[in-house]
Scaffold this motif. Structure first.
Motif, PDB file in Angstrom:
ATOM      1  N   HIS A   1     -59.421   3.166   5.996  1.00 40.83           N
ATOM      2  CA  HIS A   1     -60.300   2.806   7.113  1.00 40.83           C
ATOM      3  C   HIS A   1     -59.525   2.015   8.172  1.00 40.83           C
ATOM      4  CE1 HIS A   1     -64.374   0.904   8.512  1.00 40.83           C
ATOM      5  NE2 HIS A   1     -63.850   1.679   9.415  1.00 40.83           N
ATOM      6  N   LEU A   2     -58.709   1.102   7.709  1.00 42.48           N
ATOM      7  CA  LEU A   2     -57.901   0.307   8.635  1.00 42.48           C
ATOM      8  C   LEU A   2     -56.933   1.209   9.401  1.00 42.48           C
ATOM      9  CD1 LEU A   2     -57.357  -2.500   9.700  1.00 42.48           C
ATOM     10  CD2 LEU A   2     -55.766  -2.846   7.814  1.00 42.48           C
ATOM     11  N   ALA A   3     -56.353   2.182   8.729  1.00 38.26           N
ATOM     12  CA  ALA A   3     -55.444   3.118   9.403  1.00 38.26           C
ATOM     13  C   ALA A   3     -56.197   3.919  10.468  1.00 38.26           C
ATOM     14  CB  ALA A   3     -54.804   4.055   8.385  1.00 38.26           C
ATOM     15  N   GLU A   4     -57.434   4.313  10.177  1.00 36.33           N
ATOM     16  CA  GLU A   4     -58.239   5.043  11.159  1.00 36.33           C
ATOM     17  C   GLU A   4     -58.513   4.172  12.389  1.00 36.33           C
ATOM     18  OE1 GLU A   4     -61.741   6.185   9.028  1.00 36.33           O
ATOM     19  OE2 GLU A   4     -60.653   7.629   7.765  1.00 36.33           O
ATOM     20  N   ILE A   5     -58.841   2.912  12.163  1.00 37.52           N
ATOM     21  CA  ILE A   5     -59.086   1.992  13.280  1.00 37.52           C
ATOM     22  C   ILE A   5     -57.819   1.856  14.119  1.00 37.52           C
ATOM     23  CG2 ILE A   5     -59.592  -0.406  13.905  1.00 37.52           C
ATOM     24  CD1 ILE A   5     -61.401  -0.503  11.384  1.00 37.52           C
ATOM     25  N   ARG A   6     -56.672   1.680  13.466  1.00 41.43           N
ATOM     26  CA  ARG A   6     -55.406   1.558  14.196  1.00 41.43           C
ATOM     27  C   ARG A   6     -55.103   2.825  14.996  1.00 41.43           C
ATOM     28  NH1 ARG A   6     -52.784  -3.051  12.675  1.00 41.43           N
ATOM     29  NH2 ARG A   6     -53.256  -3.835  10.607  1.00 41.43           N
TER      30      ARG A   6
ATOM     31  N   ARG B   1     -57.288   4.944  16.224  1.00 41.15           N
ATOM     32  CA  ARG B   1     -58.192   4.976  17.384  1.00 41.15           C
ATOM     33  C   ARG B   1     -57.731   3.992  18.452  1.00 41.15           C
ATOM     34  NH1 ARG B   1     -62.186   5.531  13.280  1.00 41.15           N
ATOM     35  NH2 ARG B   1     -62.635   3.318  13.308  1.00 41.15           N
ATOM     36  N   GLU B   2     -57.295   2.813  18.018  1.00 41.83           N
ATOM     37  CA  GLU B   2     -56.832   1.800  18.978  1.00 41.83           C
ATOM     38  C   GLU B   2     -55.609   2.314  19.725  1.00 41.83           C
ATOM     39  OE1 GLU B   2     -54.401  -1.364  20.524  1.00 41.83           O
ATOM     40  OE2 GLU B   2     -53.884  -0.380  18.645  1.00 41.83           O
ATOM     41  N   GLN B   3     -54.682   2.942  19.004  1.00 42.35           N
ATOM     42  CA  GLN B   3     -53.464   3.450  19.640  1.00 42.35           C
ATOM     43  C   GLN B   3     -53.740   4.656  20.542  1.00 42.35           C
ATOM     44  OE1 GLN B   3     -50.246   2.172  19.573  1.00 42.35           O
ATOM     45  NE2 GLN B   3     -51.393   0.442  18.772  1.00 42.35           N
ATOM     46  N   ALA B   4     -54.737   5.464  20.163  1.00 41.29           N
ATOM     47  CA  ALA B   4     -55.045   6.672  20.932  1.00 41.29           C
ATOM     48  C   ALA B   4     -55.866   6.375  22.186  1.00 41.29           C
ATOM     49  CB  ALA B   4     -55.791   7.675  20.046  1.00 41.29           C
ATOM     50  N   ALA B   5     -56.571   5.273  22.200  1.00 41.01           N
ATOM     51  CA  ALA B   5     -57.435   4.947  23.346  1.00 41.01           C
ATOM     52  C   ALA B   5     -56.582   4.698  24.592  1.00 41.01           C
ATOM     53  CB  ALA B   5     -58.279   3.711  23.030  1.00 41.01           C
TER      54      ALA B   5
ATOM     55  N   ARG C   1     -61.102  -3.126  24.155  1.00 40.44           N
ATOM     56  CA  ARG C   1     -59.729  -2.614  24.120  1.00 40.44           C
ATOM     57  C   ARG C   1     -58.754  -3.701  23.665  1.00 40.44           C
ATOM     58  NH1 ARG C   1     -56.143  -0.665  22.703  1.00 40.44           N
ATOM     59  NH2 ARG C   1     -54.669   0.811  23.562  1.00 40.44           N
ATOM     60  N   GLU C   2     -58.810  -4.850  24.299  1.00 42.29           N
ATOM     61  CA  GLU C   2     -57.915  -5.944  23.926  1.00 42.29           C
ATOM     62  C   GLU C   2     -58.413  -6.669  22.677  1.00 42.29           C
ATOM     63  OE1 GLU C   2     -58.554  -5.358  27.264  1.00 42.29           O
ATOM     64  OE2 GLU C   2     -56.553  -4.495  27.435  1.00 42.29           O
TER      65      GLU C   2
ATOM     66  N   LEU D   1     -57.657  -8.428  17.270  1.00 41.48           N
ATOM     67  CA  LEU D   1     -58.194  -8.592  15.923  1.00 41.48           C
ATOM     68  C   LEU D   1     -57.299  -7.926  14.879  1.00 41.48           C
ATOM     69  CD1 LEU D   1     -61.990  -8.114  16.633  1.00 41.48           C
ATOM     70  CD2 LEU D   1     -60.866 -10.214  15.879  1.00 41.48           C
ATOM     71  N   LEU D   2     -56.753  -6.764  15.200  1.00 45.32           N
ATOM     72  CA  LEU D   2     -55.829  -6.109  14.274  1.00 45.32           C
ATOM     73  C   LEU D   2     -54.577  -6.963  14.071  1.00 45.32           C
ATOM     74  CD1 LEU D   2     -56.140  -2.385  15.413  1.00 45.32           C
ATOM     75  CD2 LEU D   2     -56.925  -3.363  13.241  1.00 45.32           C
ATOM     76  N   ALA D   3     -54.070  -7.526  15.151  1.00 50.37           N
ATOM     77  CA  ALA D   3     -52.888  -8.391  15.041  1.00 50.37           C
ATOM     78  C   ALA D   3     -53.219  -9.635  14.207  1.00 50.37           C
ATOM     79  CB  ALA D   3     -52.388  -8.791  16.431  1.00 50.37           C
ATOM     80  N   GLU D   4     -54.387 -10.208  14.422  1.00 55.16           N
ATOM     81  CA  GLU D   4     -54.799 -11.385  13.648  1.00 55.16           C
ATOM     82  C   GLU D   4     -54.989 -11.018  12.179  1.00 55.16           C
ATOM     83  OE1 GLU D   4     -56.039 -15.416  12.851  1.00 55.16           O
ATOM     84  OE2 GLU D   4     -54.690 -14.412  14.246  1.00 55.16           O
ATOM     85  N   LEU D   5     -55.571  -9.855  11.919  1.00 53.60           N
ATOM     86  CA  LEU D   5     -55.737  -9.396  10.543  1.00 53.60           C
ATOM     87  C   LEU D   5     -54.374  -9.257   9.873  1.00 53.60           C
ATOM     88  CD1 LEU D   5     -57.535  -8.351   8.259  1.00 53.60           C
ATOM     89  CD2 LEU D   5     -57.364  -6.085   9.285  1.00 53.60           C
TER      90      LEU D   5
END
Length: 160
Positions: free
Chosen positions: A9-14, A16-20, A78-79, A84-88
């Motif tokens: 799930h985390l990989a999917e979020i990453r 999506r974040e990178q593709a946006a 977006r930010e 949040l990913l960086a903080e995680l």
């Protein structure tokens, strides 16, 4: 969500974040109730308000506060997601470092416990040996006192 994020799930979020569309994102309000989420929003003296393109449009009524709140949330997402990913990542790395430290301290504590148990056994043995020495000393002292008493008695009899 009460469950930790799975790696998938985390990989999917990453992904999506990178593709946006790259940020930063901002909002444009047309004054009639419509908010447009745009990428690369900026204001310049010669061109005024410009952007790199539209991301999404939210339609509402003029003065509808909820449409503004939703548009602002989307524009900041977006930010926010990136942050949040960086903080995680940071918190998980810190957690893992603490877990490693706990493992090390647990191993040291177990080793210390064994060492203390060994030392305790040695102290118990030393105490038993000391008690035996005290017993032998007391027995020898009693024999010496008895022997001295017999000697003194014999001396008295011989001197009469």
């Amino acid at each position: 969500m009460n469950q930790p994020l799975t790696p998938e799930h985390l990989a999917e979020i990453r992904e999506r974040e990178q593709a946006a569309t790259k940020g930063p994102w901002g909002t444009y309000y047309d004054g009639k109730g419509t908010y447009t989420i745009q990428s690369g929003c900026r204001v310049s003296l010669d061109a005024g308000f410009t952007s790199d393109g539209d991301i999404a449009t939210l339609h509402g009524e003029h003065g509808d506060g909820q449409t503004y709140v939703n548009a602002d949330f989307m524009a900041r997402a977006r930010e926010d997601v990136r942050d949040l990913l960086a903080e995680l990542d940071r918190v998980r790395a810190e957690r893992d470092a603490f877990a490693d430290r706990v493992d090390t301290l647990t191993a040291v504590a177990k080793s210390n416990k064994r060492h203390v148990q060994d030392m305790y056994a040695e102290v118990q043995k030393a105490n038993r040996e000391r008690d035996e020495v005290h017993r032998v000393y007391a027995d020898e002292r009693a024999l010496r006192i008895k022997a001295e008493a017999e000697r003194d008695g014999l001396k008295k009899r011989l001197s009469h």
